[in-house]
Each structure stands twice: as structure tokens, then as C-alpha cells.
Design a protein around this motif. Sequence first.
Motif, PDB file in Angstrom:
ATOM      1  N   LYS A  70       0.843  -1.187   0.000  1.00  0.00           N
ATOM      2  CA  LYS A  70       0.000   0.000   0.000  1.00  0.00           C
ATOM      3  C   LYS A  70       0.881   1.240   0.000  1.00  0.00           C
ATOM      4  O   LYS A  70       2.032   1.188   0.416  1.00  0.00           O
ATOM      5  N   PRO A  71       0.344   2.365  -0.439  1.00  0.00           N
ATOM      6  CA  PRO A  71       1.101   3.607  -0.320  1.00  0.00           C
ATOM      7  C   PRO A  71       1.210   4.003   1.148  1.00  0.00           C
ATOM      8  O   PRO A  71       0.443   3.535   1.991  1.00  0.00           O
ATOM      9  N   LEU A  72       2.129   4.900   1.443  1.00  0.00           N
ATOM     10  CA  LEU A  72       2.392   5.233   2.832  1.00  0.00           C
ATOM     11  C   LEU A  72       1.480   6.310   3.378  1.00  0.00           C
ATOM     12  O   LEU A  72       0.767   6.108   4.343  1.00  0.00           O
ATOM     13  N   ILE A  73       1.517   7.489   2.788  1.00  0.00           N
ATOM     14  CA  ILE A  73       0.894   8.655   3.396  1.00  0.00           C
ATOM     15  C   ILE A  73      -0.327   9.069   2.588  1.00  0.00           C
ATOM     16  O   ILE A  73      -0.263   9.209   1.375  1.00  0.00           O
ATOM     17  N   LYS A  74      -1.454   9.264   3.253  1.00  0.00           N
ATOM     18  CA  LYS A  74      -2.677   9.687   2.562  1.00  0.00           C
ATOM     19  C   LYS A  74      -2.486  11.046   1.902  1.00  0.00           C
ATOM     20  O   LYS A  74      -2.688  11.209   0.708  1.00  0.00           O
ATOM     21  N   THR A  75      -2.131  12.033   2.692  1.00  0.00           N
ATOM     22  CA  THR A  75      -2.021  13.398   2.210  1.00  0.00           C
ATOM     23  C   THR A  75      -0.750  14.015   2.769  1.00  0.00           C
ATOM     24  O   THR A  75      -0.754  14.546   3.881  1.00  0.00           O
ATOM     25  N   PRO A  76       0.364  13.975   2.032  1.00  0.00           N
ATOM     26  CA  PRO A  76       1.594  14.570   2.549  1.00  0.00           C
ATOM     27  C   PRO A  76       1.371  16.034   2.936  1.00  0.00           C
ATOM     28  O   PRO A  76       0.709  16.787   2.233  1.00  0.00           O
ATOM     29  N   GLY A  77       1.938  16.430   4.068  1.00  0.00           N
ATOM     30  CA  GLY A  77       1.784  17.801   4.513  1.00  0.00           C
ATOM     31  C   GLY A  77       0.535  18.042   5.329  1.00  0.00           C
ATOM     32  O   GLY A  77       0.257  19.161   5.735  1.00  0.00           O
ATOM     33  N   SER A  78      -0.259  17.005   5.592  1.00  0.00           N
ATOM     34  CA  SER A  78      -1.478  17.174   6.378  1.00  0.00           C
ATOM     35  C   SER A  78      -1.233  16.696   7.802  1.00  0.00           C
ATOM     36  O   SER A  78      -0.175  16.199   8.139  1.00  0.00           O
ATOM     37  N   CYS A  79      -2.255  16.856   8.637  1.00  0.00           N
ATOM     38  CA  CYS A  79      -2.173  16.364  10.011  1.00  0.00           C
ATOM     39  C   CYS A  79      -2.986  15.090  10.184  1.00  0.00           C
ATOM     40  O   CYS A  79      -3.265  14.684  11.316  1.00  0.00           O
ATOM     41  N   GLU A  80      -3.385  14.461   9.089  1.00  0.00           N
ATOM     42  CA  GLU A  80      -4.154  13.227   9.172  1.00  0.00           C
ATOM     43  C   GLU A  80      -3.266  12.062   9.600  1.00  0.00           C
ATOM     44  O   GLU A  80      -2.047  12.091   9.432  1.00  0.00           O
ATOM     45  N   GLU A  81      -3.898  11.027  10.132  1.00  0.00           N
ATOM     46  CA  GLU A  81      -3.157   9.828  10.503  1.00  0.00           C
ATOM     47  C   GLU A  81      -2.661   9.118   9.247  1.00  0.00           C
ATOM     48  O   GLU A  81      -3.447   8.800   8.352  1.00  0.00           O
ATOM     49  N   PRO A  82      -1.356   8.860   9.135  1.00  0.00           N
ATOM     50  CA  PRO A  82      -0.852   8.166   7.944  1.00  0.00           C
ATOM     51  C   PRO A  82      -1.253   6.699   7.946  1.00  0.00           C
ATOM     52  O   PRO A  82      -1.529   6.113   9.005  1.00  0.00           O
ATOM     53  N   GLU A  83      -1.293   6.099   6.778  1.00  0.00           N
ATOM     54  CA  GLU A  83      -1.610   4.672   6.681  1.00  0.00           C
ATOM     55  C   GLU A  83      -0.503   3.840   7.305  1.00  0.00           C
ATOM     56  O   GLU A  83       0.668   4.233   7.325  1.00  0.00           O
ATOM     57  N   SER A  84      -0.869   2.683   7.821  1.00  0.00           N
ATOM     58  CA  SER A  84       0.108   1.798   8.448  1.00  0.00           C
ATOM     59  C   SER A  84      -0.315   0.352   8.247  1.00  0.00           C
ATOM     60  O   SER A  84      -1.471   0.056   7.943  1.00  0.00           O
ATOM     61  N   VAL A  85       0.648  -0.546   8.410  1.00  0.00           N
ATOM     62  CA  VAL A  85       0.416  -1.981   8.268  1.00  0.00           C
ATOM     63  C   VAL A  85       0.014  -2.537   9.630  1.00  0.00           C
ATOM     64  O   VAL A  85       0.773  -2.442  10.604  1.00  0.00           O
ATOM     65  N   ASP A  86      -1.157  -3.136   9.698  1.00  0.00           N
ATOM     66  CA  ASP A  86      -1.687  -3.632  10.968  1.00  0.00           C
ATOM     67  C   ASP A  86      -0.973  -4.922  11.383  1.00  0.00           C
ATOM     68  O   ASP A  86      -0.422  -5.653  10.549  1.00  0.00           O
ATOM     69  N   GLN A  87      -1.030  -5.198  12.695  1.00  0.00           N
ATOM     70  CA  GLN A  87      -0.434  -6.438  13.200  1.00  0.00           C
ATOM     71  C   GLN A  87      -1.031  -7.668  12.527  1.00  0.00           C
ATOM     72  O   GLN A  87      -0.338  -8.667  12.325  1.00  0.00           O
ATOM     73  N   SER A  88      -2.317  -7.619  12.187  1.00  0.00           N
ATOM     74  CA  SER A  88      -2.959  -8.772  11.562  1.00  0.00           C
ATOM     75  C   SER A  88      -2.340  -9.104  10.210  1.00  0.00           C
ATOM     76  O   SER A  88      -2.450 -10.239   9.741  1.00  0.00           O
ATOM     77  N   GLU A  89      -1.661  -8.133   9.596  1.00  0.00           N
ATOM     78  CA  GLU A  89      -1.008  -8.364   8.308  1.00  0.00           C
ATOM     79  C   GLU A  89       0.420  -8.861   8.494  1.00  0.00           C
ATOM     80  O   GLU A  89       0.795  -9.905   7.963  1.00  0.00           O
ATOM     81  N   TRP A  90       1.243  -8.104   9.263  1.00  0.00           N
ATOM     82  CA  TRP A  90       2.654  -8.502   9.346  1.00  0.00           C
ATOM     83  C   TRP A  90       2.874  -9.693  10.279  1.00  0.00           C
ATOM     84  O   TRP A  90       3.887 -10.397  10.155  1.00  0.00           O
ATOM     85  N   ARG A  91       1.940  -9.943  11.211  1.00  0.00           N
ATOM     86  CA  ARG A  91       2.124 -11.023  12.181  1.00  0.00           C
ATOM     87  C   ARG A  91       1.469 -12.324  11.722  1.00  0.00           C
ATOM     88  O   ARG A  91       1.444 -13.308  12.478  1.00  0.00           O
TER      89      ARG A  91
END
Length: 426
Positions: free
Chosen positions: A143-164
Amino acid sequence: MMRFCVLFVVLLVAGSLSAQSPAGNNSRVLEVSPELSVQELTPNDQGEYELSSGEKYFTSLVVKISGTDTFENSSVATDGSIYPLELDEHADLDRGLQSLPVIFDFPRQSARLLLPNVSESFSVYYINAGELPSSARTAGELKPLIKTPGSCEEPESVDQSEWRKGLSAPSYSRSYTETEHLIVHHSATSNSLTDYYNVVRNIYIYHTQVNGWSDIGYNYLVAPDGTIFNGRDPGDGEQDLVLGAHFCGKNSTTMGVCMMGDYSSTEPKEEAISALEALLTWKASKDMLDVLGSSPHPLNGDLNTIAGHRQGCATQCPGDKVFEKLETIRQDVFATLQACSDPLVVSTVTFYPNPSEGDVLIELPEETELEAVDLVTMNGQKQSIGLINEGLNGYRAVTSFLQPGVYVMMFKLKNELPQYKKIILR
């Protein structure tokens, strides 16, 4: 009698050879769990050892040594690559030292260990983190990393259910903490690794099964390509508030972020710094943190809101090349927060005169409490100012001693987001 002695010696040697492990040492590889095996070895004169986990594969290995022995000039070699053994500065051992995990992009069955400075028996831990489907082996494919560069929104991340996936989930009673300090680390793992899922999985097993911790120590991990991984499992709580195990045994009021890689002498990639700033900006906006400020912590009486691990205890973490960027990171985060907060509008607080040639008078709405006033230069440097109570709902900010110029005045009211406005001092 002579025939009996010769036969006895032959049988003794044969028995000794049959008892040897595939590593060529007089010890067996013992399985501790499906993900972890351990082998105790005896030092030899050459200081070189052929390692093998037997029929099982391993994706990383850890070395524990005893007494006053050191990891100086020690390394692991496999498939033409050499990995120096790095000391885990925070392994909780009664005696001896422990290396950080040497992680490989692909599973191995053998490796060569160079360990020239040991005089007592030592242990090798073989970690097998398993494999994810090939389509998910490289973090950037997911997946891409950041929803909106330069914003204060929460960036996307890989959940434990995926990497674990395929590994056992942790089971323990979580604790949570309000955040006052954002602590930046590095993993000190090889910068040549590209399978970032595998790196996180190995760190997870290392923290839980070798160190004996309840879960992975960090709240978040940031890969060199900018992918953010959720670290410690929050259970029913929030990812950024679950109490970690990353800051010298004093984790309350902190959130830990680990930059994956070794940044002692290597510059972090721009994508990784951008991801770190996006994560810190979101967290600072969410919790109304003063990213240019500092406050007391049990390990440091004046700890920066955004701080490096080394500011709490004796360690080189997060590496010189990340640590020297922290001031720029603070200013970048502050600038983004200004843009998000529309710093030219202050709806509830008024001050005058503006421009000013002396002190500034501040008026507050009724039944509000002023927690702090900060003055920041246009390049992000915070200036300390005095604050005098002029009566109910009124203060005087002592600014007459400051150099003329354009500043941003930040007002922090209790239970409200910071408010900003530009001011000109003449």
C-alpha cells in the motif's frame, strides 16, 4: 588387551562424532518453540564456527556471550554477505552480553560465525519467523504510505494482523499511557534488507521469545521505504497509547517509534524521514503536543517533546545520522501543524498592540484558563517570554527584550487545541 584399547578408542571417537550437531560442535540444537531454537557452543582457538540449525531454517540469529568477553571484530557471514555483530545495549542480562538479531531477507540453514574474543561457552539463538506470501514480501508492494503529505491526518500503516500472520498473538494485560514525549529509535539492523515484513516479524520474536517481553517494544516501526508498521498490539485500546518497552525502563508518558536500519553512519532515506514526520505530526495534533518544547521526565529533567533514545540513557540510538536531524524534524512538524491549524486566525484570544514596540497585552474569554504562551520565530525557534497576571482574564506578555521581527504567538488554553497568530515586534 591392545586390541580392546584400540577398539575402545574407535568406539569413543565414533560415539563423539555421532553426538555432534550438524554445526560441527559438541552440542545439539534444542527447539524452544516453533520459532526459536538454541545451541550452546564451546570456544575454539580459531574463533570460527560453522552454524546450522539442523533441518530447520532460520531468518535471524542472536549470540549471547559470558563474562567479560566482547563482540569486537565479530560477524556473521552467509551467501557472500558479512553482517557485523552489534551489541544490544539494553538486553537485561545478569552476566554477559547479547547481540542484536542479525536478520536475513531469506531463510538460511547455515552461516559462518566469527567470534574471536570469547573464552567461555556461548549461545546462539536461531529465530524462524516463517514466510509471508511472496506478493507481500516487499513492503512497498502492499500500500502507499501517506494519505495526504503535509497534512495532520493519521498516515496509513500496516496492521499487526497483516505482518504477524502465521505467528502467535501476544496475550497479556495491556497498560496505556498519556503521551508527553515522542521517542525516536533505530533498530541497528542491516541497511541492505528489503523484506521489511520479515524484519518486523524477527524483531517481534526477538523481543518476545529471546528478551522475554510481553510484545514488541515499539508503538510503531518505520521502514526505509516509508512504510509504517503498527508495533505493540494495543488490544482494545489505541495504538499510540499502549505502554511500550523501549525507553530505558521508564516508558510512561512516551510513545516509541523505531526507524528500521542502522543510522550510526548511514543517512536515512527521504521516504523514511517523511513518514516519521507524518506520524509525529498526526500524534502531536491529536494530543496537542508542543513539538518545539520540552518537559521533565524521570530520565531527563528537560526532555524534548520529540527526543532521541540517547537523551534518556546511555546508548547510541537512534544513530548519529537520525539524531542530528531531530531539530529539523521538530521544525518541519511544527510548520505542518501551523498549516493545519490556520495560524493566522485566533477566534477566542485577543492581544494588542500589533505591531508592538513593547510588551503585549492578552485578553481571554471568560471562564477560560491560560496554560501557556510561546513565541516562535519564523524559522521555528521558540523564544521564552515572561507572563504577568494583569487581573481577571488579562495578562501581559513580556516581549520588549526580544529582537525586532516577525513571530508566531501560540496560546494554549486548558482543554483546547493551540491557537496561533502572527505578531510583529519593532
